[in-house]
Design an enzyme around this catalytic site. Structure first.
Site, short mmCIF file in Angstrom:
data_model
loop_
_atom_site.label_atom_id
_atom_site.label_comp_id
_atom_site.label_asym_id
_atom_site.label_seq_id
_atom_site.Cartn_x
_atom_site.Cartn_y
_atom_site.Cartn_z
N ARG A 261 0.83 -1.20 0.00
CA ARG A 261 0.00 0.00 0.00
C ARG A 261 0.87 1.25 0.00
NH1 ARG A 261 -5.09 -1.87 3.84
NH2 ARG A 261 -5.44 -3.78 2.65
N GLU A 348 -8.21 -0.16 14.12
CA GLU A 348 -8.69 -1.19 13.20
C GLU A 348 -7.68 -2.33 13.04
OE1 GLU A 348 -9.66 0.20 9.24
OE2 GLU A 348 -9.44 -1.83 8.44
N SER A 351 -11.50 -5.98 9.01
CA SER A 351 -12.56 -5.23 8.35
C SER A 351 -13.28 -6.18 7.41
CB SER A 351 -11.90 -4.10 7.56
OG SER A 351 -12.87 -3.42 6.81
N ARG A 388 -0.54 -5.35 12.53
CA ARG A 388 -1.43 -4.78 13.55
C ARG A 388 -1.75 -5.79 14.64
NH1 ARG A 388 -5.37 -0.26 10.69
NH2 ARG A 388 -3.60 0.86 9.76
#
Length: 422
Positions: A261, A348, A351, A388
């Site tokens: 990303r 987050e 998702s 994460r």
RNA sequence: GGUGGCGUGUCCGAGCGGCCGAAGGAGCGCGCCUCGAAAGCGCGUGUUGGGGAAACUCAACCGUGGGUUCAAAUCCCACCGCCACCGCCA
């Protein structure tokens, strides 16, 4: 892509949906105009073509002089057909381009608003009170260093900002997380997949990542490839241009891949540590199902996400993401946010999106349902995004001396109960 | 990277300028036969879009995109993919 027939019949619903997302509703009218032009061009072309087909047959049947005379008159007809065909192709392209600009229809139950307007659906677990434990929690960067698990300095030296190395137990932790994720997915009936990470434009376009999300996609222009930001892309495109057997649905895939990303427009955001990085590994769930089953399937995927985070003994909450923050493909999206002690907030970690038939139409993925053939619904959800989850585990399970307890579910995969200082 | 071959319907496979949406076979569906089944026999069996209440009809589709031609699955060009052999390589 939204069904053009639906837009024709319900333009106001589509406009309202665009408005709800904070996008331009006038595109709907441009789409309708282009569609009308397209359909007229088709009628015109088909009429000429029919005439030419009849003519050509008569030439085939004719002989000698008669034939020679006919040949001459056929030339202008041929030119007309060609011109009409060109107009048809242009009108078709225009209409297609405009239709692709529209985001998916909004689920009426999704909260309206921007990034901050989410609705919290539930809390699971209670954030740990470190004052009770008598020490101040260290953040994952510090813990990563103490444990020899994460090296961000050398990541930056070699590849620049937002790159990192997972070292020692950090690397082992990734493998354990992936193994735990894949084995539980397989138990749940998912087909495990390792996907390509370079894809060609149709796959990227079809999944809806070349619209407003395009600036976050790495592109290899020289070779006409894109680097995927999630294995959702190769998993969705897996069945591109196929007609699936309705009896065999739902098809559930668990894809493991590296994700890339660009993180454009996030300068200064999450610059410390590995919360926001250019490259990470992820296990993604992806489902093809009947449109009428999509809402229930969305809940199932959410449940698998919750099960995973719960198995890591991490406190988290579930939010219903607001309309302006959905991404173009989703009709509704739920995020699971893990408690991050040193930030004093939820971040987050997973998702899940219900994309209804939006991606399937773009990718031309259909199903046989009795006699009729129609687009399938697609859904995706994160099982585990490695960095994460590593952040959440290190920070939540740390001890005063900097060691970190391994969640029970991961112990069989790691062969240790605690990460020790190096 | 080099050389040769090939891409046709659910599958196999023929067709190599007009009578081809496409032979033949397999599969599948229906019917006959049978106590039932197999075998056998008969019939049917692609997708998309438009028109029609329907029968039906028009257009498009033979890897993709261009071109030649009155007419292209068929000829020409480019691209993509697959197979085989050689070279190189994790």
């Amino acid at each position: 892509m939204i069904d053009i027939k639906y837009i024709r019949e319900n333009p106001e619903t589509v406009r309202a949906s665009q408005r709800g997302r904070g996008e331009d509703p006038s595109i709907v009218d441009q789409v309708l105009a282009a569609d009308e032009a397209r359909r007229n061009a088709i009628v015109e072309f088909e009429a000429l073509r029919a005439e030419q087909n009849i003519f050509s047959k008569s030439v085939g049947a004719a002989k000698g002089d008669e034939r020679a005379a006919l040949l001459e008159s056929g030339k202008s007809l041929s030119a007309d057909v060609k011109a009409a065909d060109t107009r048809r192709a242009e009108a078709d392209t225009k209409s297609q381009e405009l239709t692709l600009l529209l985001s998916n229809l909004l689920d009426p139950s999704a909260p309206i608003g921007g990034e901050a307007d989410f609705v919290v659906l539930e809390h699971v677990g209670t954030p740990r009170d470190f004052s009770q434990d008598g020490f101040k929690p260290k953040d994952h960067v510090e813990l990563g260093k103490l444990l020899g698990a994460i090296d961000t300095e050398r990541g930056a030296k070699v590849s620049g900002a937002r790159f990192y190395y997972l070292t020692g137990v950090g690397a082992l932790l990734e493998f354990a997380l992936v193994n735990y994720a894949i084995s539980s997915a397989v138990k749940a009936g998912f087909i495990p997949m390792i996907t390509p990470v370079l894809v060609k434009p149709p796959a990227m376009e079809g999944t809806g990542f070349l619209g407003q999300a395009a600036e976050n996609v790495f592109a290899l222009e020289k070779d006409d490839f894109y680097l995927v930001g999630t294995s959702e892309v190769p998993l969705a495109a897996f069945h591109m241009d196929e007609i699936l057997d309705g009896e065999k649905l739902p098809l559930r895939y668990a894809g493991y891949s590296t994700c890339f990303r660009r993180e454009a427009g996030t300068y200064g955001k999450d610059t410390r540590g590995i919360i926001r990085v250019h490259q990470f590994d992820k296990v993604e769930m992806f489902v093809f199902c009947k449109p009428e089953d999509a809402v229930a399937e969305h809940q199932r995927i959410l449940q698998w996400e919750k099960d995973f985070i719960s198995a890591m003994d991490i406190p988290f909450r579930v939010i219903d993401v607001a309309s302006g923050d959905l991404g173009s493909s989703a009709t509704r999206k739920f995020d699971c946010e893990a408690w991050i002690p040193t930030q004093g907030t939820y971040r987050e970690v997973t998702s899940t999106s219900n994309c209804t038939e939006f991606q399937a139409r773009r990718l031309n993925i259909r199903m046989k349902d009795g006699q009729s053939t129609k687009p399938v619904a697609t859904l995706n959800g994160t099982l585990v995004a490695i960095p994460r989850m590593i952040v959440a585990i290190l920070e939540n399970h740390q001890n005063a001396d900097g060691t970190v307890n391994v969640p029970a579910s991961l112990r069989p995969f790691l062969g240790m109960t605690r990460f020790e200082l190096v």
